[in-house]
Design a protein around this motif. Structure first.
Motif, PDB file in Angstrom:
ATOM      1  N   SER A  53       0.824  -1.218   0.000  1.00 34.30           N
ATOM      2  CA  SER A  53       0.000   0.000   0.000  1.00 34.30           C
ATOM      3  C   SER A  53       0.856   1.264   0.000  1.00 34.30           C
ATOM      4  O   SER A  53       0.370   2.340  -0.320  1.00 34.30           O
ATOM      5  CB  SER A  53      -0.931   0.007   1.220  1.00 34.30           C
ATOM      6  N   CYS A  54       2.144   1.116   0.370  1.00 38.48           N
ATOM      7  CA  CYS A  54       3.037   2.281   0.414  1.00 38.48           C
ATOM      8  C   CYS A  54       3.784   2.493  -0.905  1.00 38.48           C
ATOM      9  O   CYS A  54       4.666   3.354  -0.982  1.00 38.48           O
ATOM     10  CB  CYS A  54       4.052   2.118   1.550  1.00 38.48           C
ATOM     11  N   LEU A  73      -1.867 -11.441  -3.249  1.00 40.34           N
ATOM     12  CA  LEU A  73      -1.964 -10.341  -2.288  1.00 40.34           C
ATOM     13  C   LEU A  73      -1.994  -8.985  -2.986  1.00 40.34           C
ATOM     14  O   LEU A  73      -2.685  -8.064  -2.558  1.00 40.34           O
ATOM     15  CB  LEU A  73      -0.785 -10.395  -1.315  1.00 40.34           C
ATOM     16  N   GLY A  74      -1.231  -8.871  -4.087  1.00 43.56           N
ATOM     17  CA  GLY A  74      -1.168  -7.600  -4.806  1.00 43.56           C
ATOM     18  C   GLY A  74      -2.464  -7.213  -5.482  1.00 43.56           C
ATOM     19  O   GLY A  74      -2.666  -6.041  -5.829  1.00 43.56           O
ATOM     20  N   ASN A  75      -3.355  -8.165  -5.680  1.00 45.29           N
ATOM     21  CA  ASN A  75      -4.654  -7.876  -6.278  1.00 45.29           C
ATOM     22  C   ASN A  75      -5.745  -7.659  -5.248  1.00 45.29           C
ATOM     23  O   ASN A  75      -6.934  -7.579  -5.617  1.00 45.29           O
ATOM     24  CB  ASN A  75      -5.056  -9.010  -7.222  1.00 45.29           C
ATOM     25  N   SER A  76      -5.358  -7.575  -3.982  1.00 47.79           N
ATOM     26  CA  SER A  76      -6.351  -7.369  -2.923  1.00 47.79           C
ATOM     27  C   SER A  76      -7.133  -6.088  -3.186  1.00 47.79           C
ATOM     28  O   SER A  76      -6.545  -5.036  -3.479  1.00 47.79           O
ATOM     29  CB  SER A  76      -5.665  -7.284  -1.562  1.00 47.79           C
ATOM     30  N   PRO A  77      -8.467  -6.136  -3.108  1.00 47.39           N
ATOM     31  CA  PRO A  77      -9.295  -4.948  -3.393  1.00 47.39           C
ATOM     32  C   PRO A  77      -8.909  -3.720  -2.572  1.00 47.39           C
ATOM     33  O   PRO A  77      -8.986  -2.589  -3.063  1.00 47.39           O
ATOM     34  CB  PRO A  77     -10.708  -5.421  -3.052  1.00 47.39           C
ATOM     35  N   CYS A  78      -8.452  -3.940  -1.321  1.00 42.15           N
ATOM     36  CA  CYS A  78      -8.119  -2.787  -0.478  1.00 42.15           C
ATOM     37  C   CYS A  78      -6.948  -1.979  -1.018  1.00 42.15           C
ATOM     38  O   CYS A  78      -6.775  -0.809  -0.675  1.00 42.15           O
ATOM     39  CB  CYS A  78      -7.827  -3.247   0.951  1.00 42.15           C
ATOM     40  N   LEU A  79      -6.118  -2.589  -1.874  1.00 45.70           N
ATOM     41  CA  LEU A  79      -4.973  -1.875  -2.458  1.00 45.70           C
ATOM     42  C   LEU A  79      -5.365  -1.047  -3.671  1.00 45.70           C
ATOM     43  O   LEU A  79      -4.586  -0.200  -4.128  1.00 45.70           O
ATOM     44  CB  LEU A  79      -3.883  -2.874  -2.862  1.00 45.70           C
ATOM     45  N   PRO A 100      -8.353  -5.432 -14.506  1.00 44.27           N
ATOM     46  CA  PRO A 100      -8.745  -6.448 -13.524  1.00 44.27           C
ATOM     47  C   PRO A 100      -8.602  -5.987 -12.080  1.00 44.27           C
ATOM     48  O   PRO A 100      -9.313  -6.480 -11.204  1.00 44.27           O
ATOM     49  CB  PRO A 100      -7.778  -7.611 -13.826  1.00 44.27           C
ATOM     50  N   ARG A 101      -7.690  -5.040 -11.851  1.00 42.00           N
ATOM     51  CA  ARG A 101      -7.451  -4.594 -10.489  1.00 42.00           C
ATOM     52  C   ARG A 101      -8.369  -3.449 -10.073  1.00 42.00           C
ATOM     53  O   ARG A 101      -8.442  -3.105  -8.898  1.00 42.00           O
ATOM     54  CB  ARG A 101      -5.994  -4.145 -10.335  1.00 42.00           C
ATOM     55  N   CYS A 102      -9.025  -2.804 -11.012  1.00 37.37           N
ATOM     56  CA  CYS A 102      -9.758  -1.559 -10.729  1.00 37.37           C
ATOM     57  C   CYS A 102     -11.267  -1.755 -10.607  1.00 37.37           C
ATOM     58  O   CYS A 102     -12.028  -0.781 -10.703  1.00 37.37           O
ATOM     59  CB  CYS A 102      -9.444  -0.522 -11.812  1.00 37.37           C
TER      60      CYS A 102
END
Length: 918
Positions: A53-54, A73-79, A100-102
């Motif tokens: 997240s940083c 983990l990198g595709n976690s919605p919170c990121l 896919p990530r958005c």
């Protein structure tokens, strides 16, 4: 973080564990732990997510491709609920790769028209907040399409730069497509008409916050119809009809905050709005000239309402409005953050206040006006520092930009207001800004680094930055992959490197290597980062030790590459200055030769002397001057067209700055050490411009022009050219009147070369009529020259000291004459064997004046402690000068000055011979 090969892993709960079927992996991890190395496979999922997240979205995406676990983990919605795409190029292809990530993207910050066009390719249907800057080229069509594809949009902000191509049509499209819109802030719209505003009122019932900032025209009547409004800003908007405003806006039932800063609003409108608006709590009128000119107006009588103006104690006023505790209010924003208030209305007001104040303060800083000094020192600096603590990212960045901007008086000449800079330092701003620069957010890093850079122009602030660890922070930021961050960090190192005490610290922090790497990284783009990196290296190269480190880090190749290929004048100037400083340590390191040996370096610098930019020409000439102290460089410069280029430069700079004049003459002085170059300079027409420069009012120009003419005069043909061009009178003027002792000394030496007899033989070549005219002119010039040479020598001849030296052979008596005659800077002059031989021969000249001047010159060249005294003594000993000196010292017909000078030179030779044997 040490990465190792992982053959098989299993995911259990939120912890990554190594499968028991792979004991070799467990053994490897155990071994790493014994070595004190943390293996990333052992990190808990939530820790990995926190680390991701940083990072910027690009780094996050790159790390997600390293392994299956991190991909998951990198595709976690919170990121991916928030995305800042301002730092990198963002086009349709990049947007498509992030689709896919958005899916859950809610907040997006972008920069520029190309990024705006690519937003729709993200397919972020759940987008709630959209904020963009550098919006000048965004069109109605682009904004309309964005609105149509994101009907859940609740907040739209474009600015603070002007949205010149957006019209009311686009605003209407936003109103029709985004019924949930609650916040709309647009800057620089040409015309916001009634149809657009009425559409907002009709189709956006939740719209509570409107900002039409720096617009040319806004329909005041229509704004009065938006009954849902709680916050309204028309800051900087021109042509407002304040009579209409005072009659309508007070009827807005929900209006709590109104911002009219930087407008021509008057006290009558303010009074009416404050008196009649039922719910209005805060009215911001900063930098409103008409309002502030009326000193009789006071808003204190309006209970539970506050007018923020330049004369308001803002912190105290806000504190009394929102807090009952009298101990509070010194920093209302900090008080509010610490209170963790559940008061929804107060929270909304403070957040709105932070936004509009950051915007108005930045705009005021960008357009400096008279009469704001007191405000900036007493309140403005503290306000900006307070706003850097905001939870709103754009407010933090604008506040940091404001701190970078409000201190600047003259950007072109790097002048800042010391009072304002020290106000920032006094309020703890340096530590705060360094903390922001250490943030993981790149937008904040760049703005904080910019503020640190500008403030560091002040020497006291620069020391505070260094004391607080700022050099290490800036050196780290200079390694950033984000060009804007690296650029501002390089600017900070550039300003800090002005101080001699900071150069070593920058080198120790790895700043030199980081700056060199920046040049290679951004060599094909990024004028700003290249200029700052080259400028910082130029400052560092002025230090002997740092100069060596710059060369070791690949700085010579990097700087020559810029000089050869970069087309930006600012970059060319700093690259040439850096090369000049690298070449200025000829006796202590090999950089001078290294620069000359770098392919294309000398040719590039010669070419830069033809630049239309005076600064570039000046620094290129300065570099060639320093490089010409190396024999091989000197001849290579001449072979590369340097003589012609520098003569042309000297011819063109009669009305230029003293700095350019000094370097142009200095470069010709350096080249003219070679007799072949000296002759070429004369043939190319270099004598006349040097004579013109010798008449300059600047002391430094006197010295370089006199030095060049001295070298040229060694050749009889050039000596005659100097006479024919009227150079005798110019040299006589220097010899008698220049403030610079060195200029007077070299002018006298030039005159001795011209009239020791060699030029006479050259002048007699030609027709008889020519010979007669030249002979007549030479006789008059000779008399004038000898008279002034004699006067010059006598200035350094103390009669009492000479009398004592004549009466006694004691060393003390000779030492007294030496000290009274000594010209300290003359010890830096280096003469060739033929030049020394000419002065030795001059001791036998029939002219007593020339004998005395020759002795005086040899004394200067051999005084112990002089930079080249040993070299000169060796030349004289090898040429058998001691015999001539003894003859001059004993000659009955020689003038007293010549005798004493000859004795002193003999003594100097004995000293150097003894020192050599020891």
């Amino acid at each position: 973080m040490s990465r190792r090969v992982r053959r098989k892993v299993a995911r259990e709960s939120k912890v990554i564990v190594v499968s028991g079927s792979c004991p070799e992996i467990q053994d490897e991890i155990s071994d790493l732990k014994c070595q004190g190395i943390v293996d990333w496979t052992s990190l808990p999922n939530d820790t990995v997510i926190q680390l991701l997240s940083c990072l910027s979205y690009r780094d996050r995406a790159c790390l997600s491709s390293t392994c299956r676990t991190w991909r998951f983990l990198g595709n976690s919605p919170c990121l991916w609920t928030s995305l800042d795409i301002r730092s990198n190029k963002f086009d349709a292809n990049m947007a498509s790769s992030l689709v896919p990530r958005c899916v859950h993207l809610q907040k997006l910050r972008f920069r520029g028209a190309e990024s705006a066009d690519a937003i729709i390719h993200l397919q972020a249907r759940n987008l709630r907040e959209l904020s963009g800057d550098y919006c000048r080229k965004i069109t109605d069509a682009t904004l309309a399409v964005i609105a149509a594809r994101h009907e859940l949009l609740e907040s739209l902000q474009l600015g603070p730069d002007f949205c010149e191509r957006i019209s009311s049509d686009a605003i209407k499209a936003v109103a029709h497509c985004c019924p949930r819109l609650s916040k709309l802030r647009l800057s620089g719209i040409m015309d916001v008409n009634a149809d657009a505003i009425n559409a907002l009122a009709k189709y956006c019932p939740k719209l509570t916050d409107i900002g039409f900032i720096d617009c040319l025209n806004v329909d005041e009547v229509a704004l009065g119809n938006v009954s849902s409004l709680r916050f309204l800003s028309v800051a900087g908007t021109s042509g407002m009809k304040w009579g209409v405003v005072s009659n309508l806006w007070h009827e807005l039932p929900n209006l709590i905050g109104l911002d009219v800063s930087r407008t021509d609003i008057g006290p009558s409108t303010v009074a009416r709005l404050l008196a009649l608006s039922q719910n209005l709590r805060i009215m911001c009128g900063l930098n409103c000239p008409i309002l502030e000119d009326d000193t009789s107006f006071s808003a204190s009588k309006y209970k539970n309402k506050l007018l923020i103006s330049l004369s308001t104690d803002i912190f105290k006023g806000l504190g009394s409005l929102f807090f009952d505790d009298t101990n509070k209010g010194k920093n209302v924003f900090l008080d509010w953050r610490n209170s963790k208030s559940n008061n929804k209305e107060l929270n909304e007001i403070i957040l709105w206040l932070e936004w509009i104040l950051s915007h108005t303060l930045l705009r005021s800083a960008e357009s400096p006006q008279q009469g704001l000094d007191k405000f900036w020192i007493e309140q403005g600096a503290s306000l900006l520092l307070s706003l850097t603590h905001s939870s709103q990212e754009d407010v933090q960045e604008r506040a940091a930009t404001g701190l970078a901007t409000f201190v600047v008086i003259d950007d072109e000449n790097a002048r800042i207001d010391c009072g304002r800079a020290e106000a920032v330092m006094r309020d703890g701003g340096i530590r705060l800004l360094l903390g922001l620069a250490n943030s993981w957010r790149e937008g904040l890093q760049s703005e904080a680094a910019k503020a640190i850079a500008n403030l560091s122009v002040n020497a006291n602030v620069a020391k505070a930055v260094a004391r607080e660890g700022g050099i290490d922070i800036l050196a780290g930021l200079a390694r950033s992959t984000n060009k804007l961050v690296a650029e501002e960090a390089a600017g900070g190192l550039w300003n800090l490197s002005v101080g001699e005490e900071h150069k070593g610290a920058i080198a120790e922090a790895g700043g030199i290597q980081a700056l060199v790497d920046l040049i290679f990284k951004w060599s094909s783009s990024g004028e700003g980062v290249l200029e700052r990196a080259a400028g910082a290296l130029a400052n560092l190269a002025a230090d002997d030790k740092c100069s060596t480190e710059v060369a070791a880090a690949g700085g010579v190749h990097a700087l020559v590459m810029l000089a050869r290929h970069c087309k930006f004048e600012g970059v060319q100037e700093q690259a040439a200055r850096a090369l000049a400083n690298l070449a200025a340590h000829g006796d202590s390191n090999t950089n001078n030769a290294a620069v000359g040996q770098e392919s294309g370096a000398l040719e590039a610098l010669v070419q830069l002397t033809r630049s239309p930019n005076e600064g570039v020409r000046q620094e290129a000439a300065g570099a060639l001057w320093n490089l010409s102290f190396d024999d091989r460089n000197r001849e290579a410069i001449a072979a590369g067209g340097g003589v012609q280029a520098l003569v042309a430069l000297a011819q063109s700079c009669s009305n230029a700055s003293p700095g350019l004049q000094e370097r142009a003459a200095g470069a010709l002085w350096g080249l003219s050490v070679s007799e072949a170059n000296s002759i070429a300079i004369g043939r190319e027409g270099g004598v006349a411009p040097l004579i013109s420069l010798a008449k300059s009012d600047a002391e430094d120009v006197h010295e370089t022009a006199a030095g060049a003419l001295w070298n040229l005069a060694f050749n009889p043909g050039n000596a005659l050219r100097i006479v024919e061009e009227g150079g005798v009178s110019a040299l006589v003027e220097l010899c008698s009147s220049s403030v610079s002792k060195m200029a007077r000394f070299m002018a006298a030496l030039a005159l001795t070369y011209m009239f020791d007899g060699r030029m006479d033989e050259f002048a007699l070549v030609g027709t008889s009529s020519e010979s007669t005219s030249k002979s007549v002119s030479l006789d008059g010039a000779r008399k004038m020259a000898l008279k002034n040479i004699e006067s010059f020598v006598l200035i350094f001849s103390d009669p009492q000291a000479f009398a004592a030296a004549a009466a006694s052979s004691a060393p003390a008596a000779l030492a007294q004459v030496t000290e009274s005659a000594r010209i300290q800077e003359a010890g830096h002059l280096r003469c060739s064997g033929s030049e020394i031989g000419r002065f030795v021969t001059m001791l036998r000249n029939p002219s007593s004046i020339l004998k005395a001047c020759a002795g005086f010159a040899l004394l200067q060249f051999t005084i112990p402690g002089g930079r080249h005294a040993k070299h000169h003594a060796s030349l004289m000993q090898n040429a058998g000068a001691a015999r001539v000196l003894r003859g001059a010292a004993a000659a009955a017909s020689a003038p007293l000055e010549a005798k004493i000078f000859a004795r002193i030179v003999l003594r100097n030779l004995e000293y150097h011979q003894i020192e050599h044997t020891i």
